[in-house]
Motif scaffolding. Structure first.
Motif, PDB file in Angstrom:
ATOM      1  N   SER A 474      39.722  33.230  54.533  1.00  0.00           N
ATOM      2  CA  SER A 474      41.086  33.775  53.919  1.00  0.00           C
ATOM      3  C   SER A 474      41.746  32.845  52.906  1.00  0.00           C
ATOM      4  O   SER A 474      42.529  33.544  52.083  1.00  0.00           O
ATOM      5  CB  SER A 474      41.866  34.217  55.075  1.00  0.00           C
ATOM      6  N   GLU A 475      41.831  31.460  53.086  1.00  0.00           N
ATOM      7  CA  GLU A 475      42.566  30.583  52.173  1.00  0.00           C
ATOM      8  C   GLU A 475      42.070  30.959  50.721  1.00  0.00           C
ATOM      9  O   GLU A 475      42.752  30.789  49.808  1.00  0.00           O
ATOM     10  CB  GLU A 475      42.218  29.245  52.401  1.00  0.00           C
ATOM     11  N   VAL A 476      40.920  31.352  50.417  1.00  0.00           N
ATOM     12  CA  VAL A 476      40.193  31.648  49.107  1.00  0.00           C
ATOM     13  C   VAL A 476      41.127  32.480  48.453  1.00  0.00           C
ATOM     14  O   VAL A 476      41.601  32.482  47.362  1.00  0.00           O
ATOM     15  CB  VAL A 476      38.877  31.864  49.278  1.00  0.00           C
ATOM     16  N   PHE A 477      41.278  33.897  49.289  1.00  0.00           N
ATOM     17  CA  PHE A 477      42.124  34.838  48.675  1.00  0.00           C
ATOM     18  C   PHE A 477      43.681  34.438  48.410  1.00  0.00           C
ATOM     19  O   PHE A 477      44.397  34.974  47.514  1.00  0.00           O
ATOM     20  CB  PHE A 477      41.912  36.253  49.532  1.00  0.00           C
ATOM     21  N   ALA A 478      44.087  33.634  49.150  1.00  0.00           N
ATOM     22  CA  ALA A 478      45.166  33.143  49.054  1.00  0.00           C
ATOM     23  C   ALA A 478      45.645  32.502  47.746  1.00  0.00           C
ATOM     24  O   ALA A 478      46.719  32.393  47.310  1.00  0.00           O
ATOM     25  CB  ALA A 478      45.820  32.430  50.340  1.00  0.00           C
ATOM     26  N   ARG A 479      44.534  31.987  47.305  1.00  0.00           N
ATOM     27  CA  ARG A 479      44.799  31.220  46.060  1.00  0.00           C
ATOM     28  C   ARG A 479      44.491  32.035  44.890  1.00  0.00           C
ATOM     29  O   ARG A 479      44.255  31.671  43.737  1.00  0.00           O
ATOM     30  CB  ARG A 479      43.841  30.012  46.268  1.00  0.00           C
ATOM     31  N   GLY A 480      44.295  33.532  45.126  1.00  0.00           N
ATOM     32  CA  GLY A 480      44.185  34.204  44.065  1.00  0.00           C
ATOM     33  C   GLY A 480      42.810  34.458  43.518  1.00  0.00           C
ATOM     34  O   GLY A 480      42.797  34.771  42.202  1.00  0.00           O
ATOM     35  N   ARG A 481      42.131  34.324  44.414  1.00  0.00           N
ATOM     36  CA  ARG A 481      40.643  34.845  44.123  1.00  0.00           C
ATOM     37  C   ARG A 481      40.012  35.997  44.666  1.00  0.00           C
ATOM     38  O   ARG A 481      40.516  36.161  45.646  1.00  0.00           O
ATOM     39  CB  ARG A 481      39.552  33.594  44.566  1.00  0.00           C
ATOM     40  N   SER A 482      39.469  36.827  43.687  1.00  0.00           N
ATOM     41  CA  SER A 482      39.028  38.017  44.021  1.00  0.00           C
ATOM     42  C   SER A 482      37.273  38.051  43.974  1.00  0.00           C
ATOM     43  O   SER A 482      36.713  37.043  43.205  1.00  0.00           O
ATOM     44  CB  SER A 482      39.396  39.236  43.490  1.00  0.00           C
ATOM     45  N   HIS A 483      36.576  38.862  44.657  1.00  0.00           N
ATOM     46  CA  HIS A 483      35.221  39.082  44.512  1.00  0.00           C
ATOM     47  C   HIS A 483      34.948  40.357  44.142  1.00  0.00           C
ATOM     48  O   HIS A 483      35.196  41.337  44.912  1.00  0.00           O
ATOM     49  CB  HIS A 483      34.443  38.653  45.778  1.00  0.00           C
ATOM     50  N   ILE A 484      34.132  40.609  43.199  1.00  0.00           N
ATOM     51  CA  ILE A 484      33.970  41.881  42.688  1.00  0.00           C
ATOM     52  C   ILE A 484      32.424  42.060  42.429  1.00  0.00           C
ATOM     53  O   ILE A 484      31.769  41.238  41.964  1.00  0.00           O
ATOM     54  CB  ILE A 484      34.729  42.228  41.308  1.00  0.00           C
ATOM     55  N   GLY A 485      31.893  43.335  42.397  1.00  0.00           N
ATOM     56  CA  GLY A 485      30.720  43.756  42.107  1.00  0.00           C
ATOM     57  C   GLY A 485      30.283  45.042  41.747  1.00  0.00           C
ATOM     58  O   GLY A 485      31.465  45.838  41.504  1.00  0.00           O
ATOM     59  N   HIS A 486      29.302  45.699  41.848  1.00  0.00           N
ATOM     60  CA  HIS A 486      28.871  46.984  41.623  1.00  0.00           C
ATOM     61  C   HIS A 486      29.979  47.939  42.745  1.00  0.00           C
ATOM     62  O   HIS A 486      29.648  47.195  43.682  1.00  0.00           O
ATOM     63  CB  HIS A 486      27.577  47.521  41.546  1.00  0.00           C
ATOM     64  N   GLY A 487      30.508  48.799  42.401  1.00  0.00           N
ATOM     65  CA  GLY A 487      31.308  49.650  43.291  1.00  0.00           C
ATOM     66  C   GLY A 487      32.565  48.934  43.889  1.00  0.00           C
ATOM     67  O   GLY A 487      33.298  49.638  44.601  1.00  0.00           O
ATOM     68  N   SER A 488      33.033  47.989  43.264  1.00  0.00           N
ATOM     69  CA  SER A 488      34.222  47.177  43.551  1.00  0.00           C
ATOM     70  C   SER A 488      35.436  48.370  42.898  1.00  0.00           C
ATOM     71  O   SER A 488      35.329  48.931  41.986  1.00  0.00           O
ATOM     72  CB  SER A 488      34.467  46.049  43.271  1.00  0.00           C
ATOM     73  N   VAL A 489      36.460  48.685  43.937  1.00  0.00           N
ATOM     74  CA  VAL A 489      37.473  49.360  43.453  1.00  0.00           C
ATOM     75  C   VAL A 489      38.487  48.433  42.818  1.00  0.00           C
ATOM     76  O   VAL A 489      39.196  47.469  43.124  1.00  0.00           O
ATOM     77  CB  VAL A 489      38.470  50.135  44.810  1.00  0.00           C
ATOM     78  N   LEU A 490      38.796  48.657  41.533  1.00  0.00           N
ATOM     79  CA  LEU A 490      39.691  47.833  40.468  1.00  0.00           C
ATOM     80  C   LEU A 490      40.741  48.529  40.335  1.00  0.00           C
ATOM     81  O   LEU A 490      41.822  47.782  39.754  1.00  0.00           O
ATOM     82  CB  LEU A 490      38.901  47.307  39.268  1.00  0.00           C
ATOM     83  N   ILE A 491      40.798  49.846  40.252  1.00  0.00           N
ATOM     84  CA  ILE A 491      42.172  50.586  39.974  1.00  0.00           C
ATOM     85  C   ILE A 491      42.164  51.520  41.234  1.00  0.00           C
ATOM     86  O   ILE A 491      41.343  52.190  41.529  1.00  0.00           O
ATOM     87  CB  ILE A 491      42.060  51.495  38.827  1.00  0.00           C
ATOM     88  N   ALA A 492      43.396  51.763  41.834  1.00  0.00           N
ATOM     89  CA  ALA A 492      43.680  52.627  42.786  1.00  0.00           C
ATOM     90  C   ALA A 492      44.996  53.377  42.616  1.00  0.00           C
ATOM     91  O   ALA A 492      46.014  52.416  42.540  1.00  0.00           O
ATOM     92  CB  ALA A 492      43.709  51.902  44.343  1.00  0.00           C
ATOM     93  N   ALA A 493      45.102  54.500  42.270  1.00  0.00           N
ATOM     94  CA  ALA A 493      46.465  55.152  41.470  1.00  0.00           C
ATOM     95  C   ALA A 493      46.593  56.393  42.463  1.00  0.00           C
ATOM     96  O   ALA A 493      45.810  57.233  42.321  1.00  0.00           O
ATOM     97  CB  ALA A 493      45.989  55.428  39.977  1.00  0.00           C
ATOM     98  N   ILE A 494      47.854  56.202  42.880  1.00  0.00           N
ATOM     99  CA  ILE A 494      48.487  57.691  43.287  1.00  0.00           C
ATOM    100  C   ILE A 494      49.247  58.156  42.093  1.00  0.00           C
ATOM    101  O   ILE A 494      50.401  57.626  41.774  1.00  0.00           O
ATOM    102  CB  ILE A 494      49.349  57.393  44.658  1.00  0.00           C
ATOM    103  N   THR A 495      48.554  59.264  41.403  1.00  0.00           N
ATOM    104  CA  THR A 495      49.084  59.558  40.085  1.00  0.00           C
ATOM    105  C   THR A 495      48.799  61.054  40.123  1.00  0.00           C
ATOM    106  O   THR A 495      48.056  61.493  40.725  1.00  0.00           O
ATOM    107  CB  THR A 495      48.436  58.754  38.931  1.00  0.00           C
ATOM    108  N   SER A 496      49.511  61.561  38.707  1.00  0.00           N
ATOM    109  CA  SER A 496      49.222  63.031  38.327  1.00  0.00           C
ATOM    110  C   SER A 496      50.065  64.051  39.158  1.00  0.00           C
ATOM    111  O   SER A 496      50.182  63.965  40.398  1.00  0.00           O
ATOM    112  CB  SER A 496      47.822  63.294  38.376  1.00  0.00           C
ATOM    113  N   CYS A 497      50.304  65.198  38.350  1.00  0.00           N
ATOM    114  CA  CYS A 497      50.834  66.332  38.841  1.00  0.00           C
ATOM    115  C   CYS A 497      50.140  66.877  39.906  1.00  0.00           C
ATOM    116  O   CYS A 497      50.980  67.477  40.709  1.00  0.00           O
ATOM    117  CB  CYS A 497      51.263  67.236  37.476  1.00  0.00           C
ATOM    118  N   THR A 498      48.923  66.966  39.983  1.00  0.00           N
ATOM    119  CA  THR A 498      48.045  67.899  40.803  1.00  0.00           C
ATOM    120  C   THR A 498      48.503  67.508  42.278  1.00  0.00           C
ATOM    121  O   THR A 498      48.645  68.415  42.929  1.00  0.00           O
ATOM    122  CB  THR A 498      46.478  67.354  40.733  1.00  0.00           C
TER     123      THR A 498
END
Length: 966
Positions: A474-498
């Motif tokens: 967990s210390e790795v993440f605390a230093r501001g490190r992320s792990h990304i690959g295919h299918g990683s969620v990079l935007i999560a938005a509660i948005t839109s009139c709908t």
């Protein structure tokens, strides 16, 4: 006043008032149609036709034809619909006001009074599309995004302020208030309107009807208000007194029965309906929901369904008026007088209450048992592609390896456990601390300095590393490190009139966040989280219920009130994340509660975009990936290391209802929907010019006088054949208005980017295409400039490129194969030799938002005709409105089946002033070897009035000539 059928009657308008109305029951009593069997939506349009029957714009036979509407075989006749009001959002509204200003300038040049150009019906413009998510995850995100918005859009806002003082019937709702459709639902809509004719001693009441320059205007259908999206071109004509013309529609009845099950949201319902009705091919039809199931739905759920009409292709998704409709008006702060008038009017018209089965004649009847709806998402490229929630992981894996030609991503031998380390500036910021992506120390950085692309992350404790990367501490993440690959969620938005207009799903998101925070779950710092509600009412009830603080702790801080991620204003990703996406060619994901997920719309670098309910957005942000089965797989581990599942966090219906009881009050709506300018000091600081005619500034790169009225004459031209045309582009199916006229970022290497740089504008100040819609010089260069558009004339490429072949069959390049260049550059070279151009396309050409620049830009590039397998309703109309000829291939025929590669020379014969709507004309094709063959094509000028528009060179010259000839 007109009373052609002698149907003017009195009724009790409530609170001791008497009012007049045009009575549809009285019309039926005269034997003019079986009106009580008509769909309610048809009856409301009929009332407008009846009330406006003057023998000129609206004729007696128009009323008689609609009163005798045949469910199974509607008359092939156009309906002249005069609406009560018009709504605009700023992306589409600014070019509309620019056109009105240009018309005033043209009238002044002709020596007439420019004030003859004035909206004849009330117009409301809501500034809601200009906010971008530059800052997120902080208590200051709203303030800083608003600062940036005003910095970027100052010139546009100055122009809108001029429009506000120049036009008497033009109301402007400034930035920071809400999304146009939710503002319309919660504030602008009245349900029933009234006027005081000089010939009556009481007010005349009539239904609230409208059109809007956003396709999701249909959200208001949930309140029982008839309205739909039109192009800005049609809206301008409506503002200037022209009816909105449309062919007599079929009406699809959707009989709803049953109840939604526990764990199923209104979003799940609308995604189910979108898939169901897309398969039923309801394009261009009215859809009317009825039955006990429809009656059981609250107005916010109905509005959610109405909002998605463009996604299932219908003109409207309409719910008739009942007690629920009246209660909603009352609950949202409308006056008692308004509520009484609303209810009593529709009772007098015998249109009150949701119809039951067998009471109405529909063209088609569809059954929908609400109990059949399952939790789901939709994507990754179209809103109608619904996926049951447990199947998302499997579906994503399939699409990864599926060939690109079949709609997949063409990846081979993918190991979804493989992750790539991304450093997010060395160390994670403290809660609420800013950091800049160029790694400078935070020393009071100016939030308006886009060079630093400042972003914010707050309250992001160490995220759960998840099963696939358990070896990392967990210390790795605390230093501001992320792990990304295919299918990683990079935007999560509660948005839109709908969805943000719907308290049930917003409160569900807050409750899910609360449970997650209490268990110690975290969101990876690589996920860009945002909350962009449709109105300030949402913030009020999230604060009152104490749920906003839990959303904040997961990074879903308030970023603005407006259409953000759903329109492509998701803002920049961290540059190191963008670098990793490119370096490893990742198919990364966004999750959003919006209504649109077309390619490159949400973000140019995010290829897989999934629509879902707000609570699922929070859930997938926690999971950090879309290749997961949330019915079985854990979202992560809690603070004790225990696996946590979605079922552990999902709120029950009783929890949601209990929380909602304390959430909303009429006083809140009354307080938040008044004194807009005083609530927005930044708006008050914007200066503006005054006067009836706008003073065009050649130094402006946001507002430019368009060329539509240059060399304007009072005499229209003639309809003539198109000969010797070249193809500017050949496209496949589902080319959207996003592809034709993008709204997002302007690439530095694009023709629009090069033009702006030639004007001394640096890329950091480009802003978006949407923000520059008031400048034709930018927008024409941006036409067909979407980074994902595929011109089949240049196989294997993406983006706005084509092949230039020259004015004759031998020109263009030394080897005769055509010279590759940008679409804009090729169009300009063809213009030098007066070579007409055509576009060839597949099915559903022009689907998506009702973007007038998709038609305007096409016209200004020199395109004379678009030949497609089928058209989206609004875009086809917009093409005609701009003087571009829409033609349709016979069934089974496409450019691909004809073997066309763009090297051919085209002629369109059979055109003359005598053409009739829908007739067959001929597309002649001459190949490189000079062989010729012909294809019959259908003229998609659908109504007689459109013949006039086309002959005049478009709807605006037609209207201007009418106004000047009075």
């Amino acid at each position: 006043m007109h009373d052609e059928f002698k149907t003017l009657r009195k009724f009790d308008a409530g609170k001791g008032r008497k009012g007049f109305f045009y009575s549809l029951p009285a019309l039926e009593e005269q034997g003019v149609g079986k009106i009580s069997r008509l769909p309610v939506s048809i009856r409301i349009v009929l009332e407008s036709v009846l009330r406006n029957c003057d023998g000129k714009k609206v004729r007696r036979k128009d009323a008689e034809a609609l009163a005798n509407w045949n469910a199974k075989s509607p008359a092939n006749a156009e309906v002249p619909f005069i609406v009560a009001r018009i709504v605009l959002q700023d992306f589409t509204g600014v070019p509309l006001v620019v056109d009105l200003a240009a018309m005033r300038s043209a009238v002044q040049r002709l020596g007439s009074d420019p004030k003859i150009i004035e909206p004849l019906v009330p117009v409301d413009l809501v500034v809601d599309h200009s906010v971008q998510v530059d800052f997120f995850g902080s208590a200051r995100a709203l303030e800083l995004n608003l600062d940036m918005e005003f910095k970027r859009n100052r010139e546009r806002y100055q122009f809108l302020k001029w429009g506000q003082q120049a036009f008497k019937t033009f109301q402007l709702i400034p930035p920071g208030i809400g999304i146009v459709h939710q503002v319309n639902l919660e504030y602008l809509a009245k349900g029933v309107l009234s006027s005081q004719p000089s010939t009556l001693n009481s007010q005349l009441f009539f239904p609230d009807t409208l059109v809007g320059t956003d396709s999701h205007t249909t959200m208001i259908n949930g309140l029982g208000v008839v309205g739909w999206g039109v192009g800005g071109i049609e809206a301008e004509a409506g503002m200037l007194g022209q009816p909105v013309y449309f062919l007599t529609p079929e009406v699809v009845g959707v009989h709803m029965s049953g109840q939604l099950r526990e764990g199923v949201t209104a979003t799940d319902l609308v995604l189910h309906i979108t898939q169901l009705l897309r398969a039923q091919k309801v394009v261009g039809k009215f859809v009317e929901f009825y039955g006990e199931g429809a009656a059981s739905l609250p107005v916010p759920d109905r509005a959610t369904i109405g909002n998605m009409s463009p996604e299932y292709g219908a003109t409207m998704g309409y719910f008739p008026i009942d007690q629920e409709s009246v209660d909603y008006l009352r609950a949202t702060g409308r006056s008692e007088e308004q509520c009484f008038a609303f209810e009593n009017y529709f009772r007098a018209q015998q249109m009150f209450g949701i119809p039951r089965k067998g009471e109405i004649n529909y063209s088609i009847d569809i059954e929908l048992d609400l109990a059949d709806v399952q939790p789901s998402v939709a994507g990754p490229k179209r809103p109608q592609d619904r996926i049951n929630l447990p199947e998302l992981g499997k579906r994503f894996r399939e699409l990864l390896e599926k060939p690109v030609r079949d709609g997949g991503y063409g990846k081979e031998d993918v190991d979804l456990r493989e992750k790539h380390v991304v450093e997010l500036n060395g160390s994670a910021p403290r809660n609420g601390e800013m950091f800049s992506t160029d790694k400078k120390e935070d020393q009071g950085i100016n939030p308006g300095d886009e060079l630093n692309k400042i972003e914010m992350v707050a309250n992001r404790p160490t995220p759960d590393p998840g099963k696939e990367i358990e070896e990392e501490s967990s210390e790795v993440f605390a230093r501001g490190r992320s792990h990304i690959g295919h299918g990683s969620v990079l935007i999560a938005a509660i948005t839109s009139c709908t969805n943000t207009s719907n308290p049930s799903v917003m409160i569900a998101a807050g409750l899910l966040a609360k449970k997650a925070v209490e268990r110690g779950l975290r969101v990876d710092p690589g996920v860009k989280t945002s909350l962009a509600p449709g109105s300030r009412v949402v913030s009020d009830y999230l604060e009152k219920t104490g749920l906003q603080k839990y959303l904040n702790q997961l990074g879903f801080n308030l970023v603005g009130y407006g259409c953000t991620t759903c329109i492509g204003n998701s803002g920049p990703l961290h540059p190191n994340i963008e670098k990793a996406i490119h370096e490893y060619d990742l198919v990364a994901a966004s999750v959003l509660s919006g209504n649109r997920n077309f390619e490159a719309r949400v973000h140019q670098h995010i290829k897989a975009n999934f629509l879902m309910s707000p609570p699922l957005v929070v859930a997938f942000a926690l999971a950090g990936r879309v290749h997961i089965d949330l019915s079985r797989d854990p979202l992560g581990r809690d603070k004790d290391g225990k696996e946590t599942f979605l079922s552990d966090l999902w709120p029950t219906l009783s929890e949601i209802r209990h929380t909602m009881q304390t959430a909303l009050a009429p006083e809140t709506f009354r307080k938040l929907y008044r004194d807009f300018a005083n609530q927005n000091p930044k708006w008050n600081e914007i200066p503006s010019s005054t006067g009836d005619v706008y003073q065009w500034d050649e130094k402006s790169d946001y507002i430019h006088e368009p060329p539509f009225f240059q060399n304007f004459s009072m005499e229209p031209g003639h309809i003539v054949e198109i000969r010797g045309a070249r193809a500017l582009g050949i496209f496949g199916d589902s080319i959207t208005t996003d592809h034709i006229s993008p709204a997002g970022a302007i690439k530095e290497t694009s023709p629009a980017g090069k033009y702006l740089m030639s004007r001394g504008i640096q890329p950091r100040d480009f802003n978006s295409y949407g923000s520059r819609r008031g400048n034709d010089l930018v927008m024409t260069r941006g036409t067909f400039a979407n980074v994902r558009i595929k011109n089949l004339m240049v196989p294997g490429t993406e983006g706005g490129v084509t092949k230039y072949f020259g004015p004759s069959r031998t020109g263009g390049s030394k080897n005769g194969e055509g010279e590759q260049m940008s679409i804009f550059d090729a169009a300009m070279k063809y213009a030098e030799t007066n070579t007409p151009l055509v576009i060839l396309a597949g099915h559903e050409y022009g689907s998506g938002s009702s973007r007038d620049w998709a038609a305007k830009g096409t016209r200004l590039l020199g395109v004379k005709a678009v030949v497609a397998a089928s058209f989206e309703r609004i875009h086809r109309s917009n093409l005609v409105g701009m003087g571009v000829l829409p033609l349709q291939f016979p069934d089974g025929t496409t450019a691909q089946s004809l073997g066309l590669d763009g090297s051919e020379v085209f002629s369109i014969t059979g055109l003359s002033d005598a053409i009739k709507p829908g007739e067959t004309i001929t597309l002649e094709i001459q190949e490189k070897n000079r062989q010729k063959h012909s294809v019959p094509v259908k003229l998609r000028i659908d109504t007689p009035i459109e013949i006039d528009y086309y002959r005049h060179g478009g709807i605006l010259p037609f209207v201007l000539r009418q106004l000047l000839s009075k």
